[in-house]
Design a protein around this motif. Structure first.
Motif, PDB file in Angstrom:
ATOM      1  N   GLY A  21      25.664  49.854  49.248  1.00 36.70           N
ATOM      2  CA  GLY A  21      24.827  48.785  48.730  1.00 36.70           C
ATOM      3  C   GLY A  21      25.588  47.944  47.735  1.00 36.70           C
ATOM      4  O   GLY A  21      26.648  48.341  47.241  1.00 36.70           O
ATOM      5  N   ILE A  22      25.032  46.772  47.458  1.00 34.75           N
ATOM      6  CA  ILE A  22      25.658  45.918  46.466  1.00 34.75           C
ATOM      7  C   ILE A  22      24.635  44.901  45.989  1.00 34.75           C
ATOM      8  O   ILE A  22      23.760  44.490  46.749  1.00 34.75           O
ATOM      9  N   THR A  23      24.707  44.549  44.723  1.00 31.89           N
ATOM     10  CA  THR A  23      23.805  43.544  44.171  1.00 31.89           C
ATOM     11  C   THR A  23      24.639  42.444  43.536  1.00 31.89           C
ATOM     12  O   THR A  23      25.516  42.735  42.721  1.00 31.89           O
ATOM     13  N   VAL A  24      24.380  41.217  43.944  1.00 29.59           N
ATOM     14  CA  VAL A  24      25.128  40.097  43.361  1.00 29.59           C
ATOM     15  C   VAL A  24      24.133  39.147  42.699  1.00 29.59           C
ATOM     16  O   VAL A  24      23.159  38.727  43.327  1.00 29.59           O
ATOM     17  N   GLU A  25      24.365  38.842  41.426  1.00 30.14           N
ATOM     18  CA  GLU A  25      23.452  37.955  40.696  1.00 30.14           C
ATOM     19  C   GLU A  25      23.966  36.526  40.704  1.00 30.14           C
ATOM     20  O   GLU A  25      25.159  36.278  40.840  1.00 30.14           O
ATOM     21  N   ARG A  26      23.034  35.608  40.492  1.00 32.17           N
ATOM     22  CA  ARG A  26      23.395  34.193  40.386  1.00 32.17           C
ATOM     23  C   ARG A  26      24.318  34.004  39.175  1.00 32.17           C
ATOM     24  O   ARG A  26      24.109  34.601  38.127  1.00 32.17           O
ATOM     25  N   VAL A 200      41.230  41.144  40.525  1.00 30.62           N
ATOM     26  CA  VAL A 200      39.807  41.468  40.407  1.00 30.62           C
ATOM     27  C   VAL A 200      39.399  41.528  38.931  1.00 30.62           C
ATOM     28  O   VAL A 200      38.378  40.990  38.518  1.00 30.62           O
ATOM     29  N   LEU A 201      40.252  42.166  38.129  1.00 31.99           N
ATOM     30  CA  LEU A 201      39.931  42.294  36.702  1.00 31.99           C
ATOM     31  C   LEU A 201      39.840  40.928  36.029  1.00 31.99           C
ATOM     32  O   LEU A 201      39.083  40.745  35.081  1.00 31.99           O
ATOM     33  N   ARG A 202      40.619  39.972  36.530  1.00 30.54           N
ATOM     34  CA  ARG A 202      40.608  38.659  35.897  1.00 30.54           C
ATOM     35  C   ARG A 202      39.437  37.801  36.352  1.00 30.54           C
ATOM     36  O   ARG A 202      38.874  37.040  35.585  1.00 30.54           O
ATOM     37  N   VAL A 203      39.088  37.907  37.650  1.00 30.74           N
ATOM     38  CA  VAL A 203      38.142  36.943  38.192  1.00 30.74           C
ATOM     39  C   VAL A 203      36.685  37.394  38.075  1.00 30.74           C
ATOM     40  O   VAL A 203      35.774  36.569  37.953  1.00 30.74           O
ATOM     41  N   ALA A 204      36.456  38.688  38.102  1.00 30.10           N
ATOM     42  CA  ALA A 204      35.080  39.168  38.270  1.00 30.10           C
ATOM     43  C   ALA A 204      34.417  39.519  36.953  1.00 30.10           C
ATOM     44  O   ALA A 204      35.079  39.816  35.959  1.00 30.10           O
ATOM     45  N   GLN A 205      33.079  39.436  36.969  1.00 26.93           N
ATOM     46  CA  GLN A 205      32.316  39.955  35.830  1.00 26.93           C
ATOM     47  C   GLN A 205      31.893  41.395  36.070  1.00 26.93           C
ATOM     48  O   GLN A 205      31.750  42.181  35.162  1.00 26.93           O
ATOM     49  N   ARG A 206      31.615  41.680  37.362  1.00 29.85           N
ATOM     50  CA  ARG A 206      31.259  43.052  37.696  1.00 29.85           C
ATOM     51  C   ARG A 206      32.032  43.470  38.950  1.00 29.85           C
ATOM     52  O   ARG A 206      32.527  42.648  39.691  1.00 29.85           O
ATOM     53  N   VAL A 207      32.094  44.785  39.163  1.00 33.56           N
ATOM     54  CA  VAL A 207      32.849  45.277  40.303  1.00 33.56           C
ATOM     55  C   VAL A 207      32.119  46.470  40.931  1.00 33.56           C
ATOM     56  O   VAL A 207      31.503  47.269  40.226  1.00 33.56           O
ATOM     57  N   SER A 208      32.178  46.529  42.268  1.00 28.32           N
ATOM     58  CA  SER A 208      31.662  47.683  42.990  1.00 28.32           C
ATOM     59  C   SER A 208      32.789  48.265  43.839  1.00 28.32           C
ATOM     60  O   SER A 208      33.651  47.531  44.299  1.00 28.32           O
ATOM     61  N   VAL A 209      32.754  49.573  44.020  1.00 32.65           N
ATOM     62  CA  VAL A 209      33.807  50.232  44.779  1.00 32.65           C
ATOM     63  C   VAL A 209      33.193  50.980  45.957  1.00 32.65           C
ATOM     64  O   VAL A 209      32.209  51.706  45.792  1.00 32.65           O
ATOM     65  N   LEU A 210      33.774  50.792  47.114  1.00 27.61           N
ATOM     66  CA  LEU A 210      33.368  51.521  48.315  1.00 27.61           C
ATOM     67  C   LEU A 210      34.403  52.595  48.619  1.00 27.61           C
ATOM     68  O   LEU A 210      35.601  52.359  48.492  1.00 27.61           O
ATOM     69  N   ARG A 211      33.909  53.764  49.014  1.00 21.79           N
ATOM     70  CA  ARG A 211      34.824  54.804  49.482  1.00 21.79           C
ATOM     71  C   ARG A 211      34.161  55.541  50.638  1.00 21.79           C
ATOM     72  O   ARG A 211      33.035  56.005  50.493  1.00 21.79           O
ATOM     73  N   ASP A 212      34.830  55.621  51.751  1.00 16.71           N
ATOM     74  CA  ASP A 212      34.295  56.282  52.942  1.00 16.71           C
ATOM     75  C   ASP A 212      32.876  55.829  53.256  1.00 16.71           C
ATOM     76  O   ASP A 212      31.996  56.646  53.559  1.00 16.71           O
ATOM     77  N   GLY A 213      32.639  54.522  53.156  1.00 17.57           N
ATOM     78  CA  GLY A 213      31.343  53.984  53.544  1.00 17.57           C
ATOM     79  C   GLY A 213      30.238  54.142  52.519  1.00 17.57           C
ATOM     80  O   GLY A 213      29.083  53.829  52.796  1.00 17.57           O
ATOM     81  N   ARG A 214      30.571  54.651  51.346  1.00 16.00           N
ATOM     82  CA  ARG A 214      29.552  54.796  50.309  1.00 16.00           C
ATOM     83  C   ARG A 214      29.925  53.962  49.093  1.00 16.00           C
ATOM     84  O   ARG A 214      31.100  53.802  48.785  1.00 16.00           O
ATOM     85  N   VAL A 216      30.561  53.996  45.540  1.00 11.37           N
ATOM     86  CA  VAL A 216      30.816  55.039  44.549  1.00 11.37           C
ATOM     87  C   VAL A 216      30.807  54.469  43.127  1.00 11.37           C
ATOM     88  O   VAL A 216      30.743  55.213  42.150  1.00 11.37           O
ATOM     89  N   LEU A 217      30.890  53.149  43.042  1.00 11.88           N
ATOM     90  CA  LEU A 217      30.801  52.522  41.730  1.00 11.88           C
ATOM     91  C   LEU A 217      29.993  51.263  41.979  1.00 11.88           C
ATOM     92  O   LEU A 217      30.376  50.424  42.780  1.00 11.88           O
ATOM     93  N   ALA A 218      28.829  51.147  41.342  1.00  9.71           N
ATOM     94  CA  ALA A 218      27.937  50.048  41.678  1.00  9.71           C
ATOM     95  C   ALA A 218      27.795  49.100  40.502  1.00  9.71           C
ATOM     96  O   ALA A 218      27.224  49.459  39.466  1.00  9.71           O
ATOM     97  N   GLY A 219      28.336  47.931  40.663  1.00 13.67           N
ATOM     98  CA  GLY A 219      28.129  46.875  39.686  1.00 13.67           C
ATOM     99  C   GLY A 219      28.520  47.222  38.264  1.00 13.67           C
ATOM    100  O   GLY A 219      27.819  46.899  37.314  1.00 13.67           O
ATOM    101  N   GLU A 220      29.671  47.856  38.111  1.00 14.98           N
ATOM    102  CA  GLU A 220      30.144  48.204  36.775  1.00 14.98           C
ATOM    103  C   GLU A 220      30.636  46.935  36.058  1.00 14.98           C
ATOM    104  O   GLU A 220      31.251  46.072  36.686  1.00 14.98           O
TER     105      GLU A 220
END
Lengths: 496, 341
Positions: A21-26, A200-214, A216-220
């Motif tokens: 899953g992933i959530t992206v805000e305006r 990624v660290l420079r451009v993003a405000q939040r980050v999510s990580v996928l591993r093996d289809g799951r 594992v880190l959601a919107g940190e």
């Protein structure tokens, strides 16, 4: 804004996505990272409507939506700029911006109306080109921007950028990340997929990580992560240290060497030597130059500077010369670069010696060729007979057939490019075993792979490439996925 | 040789069925279909018009096929490597004119023969060299040279037939005559079909042609001499047009710059009917010869059924379409899995 949750997608029993899953805000740039095969592209395809999920929901502004195809996703305001360039080189900038015809009346397209619509978007992205220029005359970076313009002209609410900088030179990449941030500030929700962790660290405000289809880190929050912690999240618990490497005498004598090799746009002053009996890995993010080394060794990339010396002193100037000098090129692209799919295994397995080197005479004895193939089938444990058509073999056996045709020519140097791409685990292990045996036999082995475990499993040492240069070398016990991933990502983000 | 993987129990014995793998299947796959069609067609026409089966008629059908048939056998090579040679018709006419002019102007007939063959092979090689070094599609290069060749022939002959040749010369009596009641050209056709079949299926050159047609990128990576092979294949196809020109000149005893119009397309059609797909990688010289025989037989049969001569071209088009459609259909039935699976 966009919230996808519990997404599941199976491909023939294999789970590509399993509760992702992933959530992206305006107004935010949300980065999505993960190893190759973690499920990033499947997730993106589901959100952009080209793949239908087996389960899970997608919500836009709190309303559940379902996309039957890409057009419906676009109608809901989801625009995607995909990894591969999708521009039409023969058409003009304007024609590329309005692929479905653009504004106009009575089926006639109004150039003036198109220009009026396009001008502000082109200006916003800083794309200073004539709207009537043919797109193939544009630089790669400008074409990438053009694609973003095209997406923006759909007036999207969510913009998905899939590896937008992988093909771009440094400066253009920096400008693009800057533009991305600006678009988000303007109120767009941006989903940003990238291999480049520093970026990624420079451009993003939040980050999510996928591993093996799951997920594992959601919107940190980006301030709460680092390259180290992202790598750990991507790779997970890597388990016990790899089994002790087999002892192998590195033979002296003839070796392969590159001295100060430069290939315009791909390699800069790269020097390396590999001796007989050595397995040398080449690692890097996309476009880092590790594959250019293989091309230079195989005579496909002619160095503008420096020189490549094969054992025996040959300088390969064409694939044909390289093959004659004993270079084998085992590609993971077995259908494109490896096999004649409509021909039999024996015809494929003897192709290099019989047709490339021409060593079996003008009228080769078919019986002898089949016998030779049988020996290779036995040695490499190919599940198939000499008369089987290559297209009918499984992926693993096709890959072994590619290896077979090179071993048939008894090469001195074996260059492997992603040699177990899309191959099942059993065949993969067997391939690795064979590669080690070949090294024991005194062959010089270079291997590039997108699969870091593969490099860790088979290599004696791995050279890490960034932007066309060797930036690190990881040897022996220090070799781990973690170390490789860090070295591939390290330091190319002098904070701007 | 390294020991590689150690043996273990239950190991797969690759190629267990290999030694018994019957040759007939390989043969059956490609040529038996067209041959059967030819036989059934000839027998069918013979059922209604027994005189169709008279040896004189069958021989004349074969003799009519020889010239385009030789070109079809040659064109199999470029087609199998995903190239095409549209210049064979023009080459054929020009070589005939050149031969006739040389003989008329007093050159020895056998020297003229050598000159015709050398010229056709050389100009075929030029087709290949231009294609390779200018990086143009062979379609475009040979489309242009087809007109160059035919134009050169027309200019050389001043648009007229060249006739005043020494008709009693052994060149005309032997090559244009009969051996054991069969035209020499037919014997040579049979020999060329056999020779080119061996060249295509058994030799390194033939295998290179098929390998490049099957997967050009893989061939390049494997170190095959792609450029040289292309030049050789187009040279061979030019040479076969030259051979056709030699026998045509010997039989008709005249150099006509307007002969062979559209022969290149008939030759390609014959090759395709005979199982050489434009997609490359495969081909059959025997099939190409039989494909041309089918086209001739159909044209001849129409005369027996008193169909006006002007319908021949229409019928030929129909035959090509039906043959290719049937072949694709049969292939799909026999081999439902698409390649690449």
């Amino acid at each position: 804004m966009l919230a996808a949750s519990g997404l599941v997608k199976h491909y023939g029993g294999v789970a590509a996505l399993d509760a992702a899953g992933i959530t992206v805000e305006r107004g935010e740039v949300h980065a999505l990272v993960g190893e190759n095969g973690a499920g990033k592209s499947t997730l993106v395809k589901i959100i952009s409507g080209t793949v239908r999920p087996d389960g899970g929901t997608i919500e836009l502004d709190g309303r559940t939506v379902q996309f039957a195809n890409a057009r419906q996703a676009a109608d809901h305001g989801i625009a995607i700029v995909s990894q591969e360039l999708m521009t039409f080189g023969d058409l003009t900038v304007l024609e590329n911006l309005f692929p479905f015809g653009g504004p106009g009346r009575l089926g006639l397209v109004s150039t003036r109306a198109m220009e009026r619509l396009a001008a502000p978007v082109l200006a916003e992205l800083g794309l200073r080109v004539s709207p009537h220029a043919r797109v193939e005359t544009l630089s790669l970076a400008d074409q990438q921007l053009l694609e973003i313009c095209r997406a923006l002209l759909q007036d999207p609410r969510v913009l998905i950028l899939d590896e937008p900088t992988s093909a771009l030179p440094r400066e253009a990449a920096d400008r693009l990340t800057e533009t991305t941030r600006r678009l988000a500030r303007r109120g767009l929700a941006v989903l940003y997929i990238s291999h480049f962790l520093e970026e990624v660290l420079r451009v993003a405000q939040r980050v999510s990580v996928l591993r093996d289809g799951r997920t594992v880190l959601a919107g940190e929050e980006i301030s709460a992560v680092s390259v180290d912690s992202l790598v750990t999240a991507m790779l997970g618990d890597t388990g016990p240290a790899p089994a002790a490497r087999r002892e192998r005498a590195v033979l002296g004598g003839s070796s392969l060497s590159l001295t100060g090799v430069g290939v315009p746009g791909r390699l800069r002053e790269v020097s390396l030597t590999a001796a007989g009996g050595e397995i040398v890995g080449l690692a890097g993010l996309q476009g880092a130059g590790h594959l250019a080394v293989l091309d230079a060794v195989c005579g496909r990339a002619r160095p503008a500077a420096g020189s490549v010396r094969l054992p025996g002193g040959t300088v390969p100037r064409s694939p044909r010369q390289a093959v004659a000098a004993g270079v084998a090129y085992v590609s993971g692209d077995r259908k494109g670069r490896g096999l004649m799919l409509d021909q039999s295994l024996w015809e494929n397995a003897t192709a290099v010696r019989r047709l490339g080197l021409g060593r079996d005479g003008f009228v080769p004895s078919r019986r002898r060729l089949v016998q030779r193939t049988e020996r290779l089938v036995h040695r490499l444990r190919i599940r198939g007979g000499p008369y089987d058509i290559a297209a009918r073999l499984s992926g693993g056996n096709q890959q072994k057939a590619v290896l077979a045709k090179w071993l048939d020519a008894d090469p001195a140097v074996i260059a492997l490019d992603d040699p177990t791409r899309g191959v099942d685990v059993g065949a993969r292990t067997e391939m690795h075993e064979i590669v080690r045996d070949l090294a024991c036999d005194g062959k010089i082995i270079l291997i590039a792979s997108t699969d870091l475990t593969e490099l860790v499993d088979v290599c004696d040492r791995v050279l890490v490439f960034q932007r066309g240069r060797i930036t690190d070398e990881i040897v022996g016990e220090a070799l781990s996925e973690q170390a490789l991933s860090l070295a591939m990502n390290a330091g190319f983000a002098a904070p701007s | 040789m390294p020991p590689a993987v150690t043996d273990s129990a239950g190991e797969y014995r690759g190629g267990a069925e290999a030694p018994g793998r019957p040759l007939y299947r390989r043969f059956a796959r490609d040529e038996v279909g067209v041959i059967a069609v030819l036989v059934v067609f000839v027998a069918g026409v013979g059922f209604f018009h027994p005189e169709f089966l008279h040896s004189g008629n069958l021989l004349s059908i074969t003799h009519n096929t020889v010239y385009v048939g030789l070109m079809a056998c040659g064109i199999v090579f470029p087609l199998a490597m995903r190239e095409v040679d549209l210049s064979v018709g023009g080459m054929y006419a020009m070589c005939m004119v050149v031969g006739a002019v040389l003989i008329r102007d007093g050159l020895g007939t056998w020297v003229a023969l050598i000159a015709m063959l050398a010229l056709s092979a050389l100009l075929g090689a030029v087709n290949g060299a231009v294609t390779t070094y200018m990086r143009l599609p062979s379609f475009i290069v040979t489309l242009a040279t087809a007109m160059l060749f035919r134009g050169a022939g027309l200019a050389l002959a001043d648009g007229k037939q060249i006739t005043d040749l020494p008709q009693s010369d052994s060149f005309f009596t032997v090559l244009g005559g009969n051996v054991a009641g069969v035209p020499t050209a037919v014997w040579v056709f049979v020999i060329m079909v056999a020779a080119l079949t061996v060249l295509f299926t058994r030799t390194r050159f033939g295998a290179r042609v098929r390998a490049i047609g099957s997967n050009r990128e893989a061939a390049e990576f494997s170190g095959l001499p792609v450029a040289w092979t292309r030049i050789a294949a187009l040279s061979l196809s030019g040479l076969m047009a030259g051979v056709a020109a030699v026998f045509s000149l010997a039989f008709f005893m005249a150099g006509d710059p307007t002969v062979g119009q559209g022969y290149e397309l008939t030759a390609i059609a014959g090759a395709i009917i005979g199982g050489t797909p434009l997609a490359g990688g495969r081909g059959s010289v025997v099939g190409a010869a039989v494909g041309c025989l089918i086209l001739s037989a159909v044209a001849s049969a129409l005369a027996f059924f008193q169909v006006p001569i002007n319908w021949t071209t229409f019928a030929t088009g129909g035959v090509i379409l039906v043959a290719v459609a049937a072949d694709t259909l049969l292939r799909r039935i026999r081999d439902p899995r698409p390649a690449g699976g």
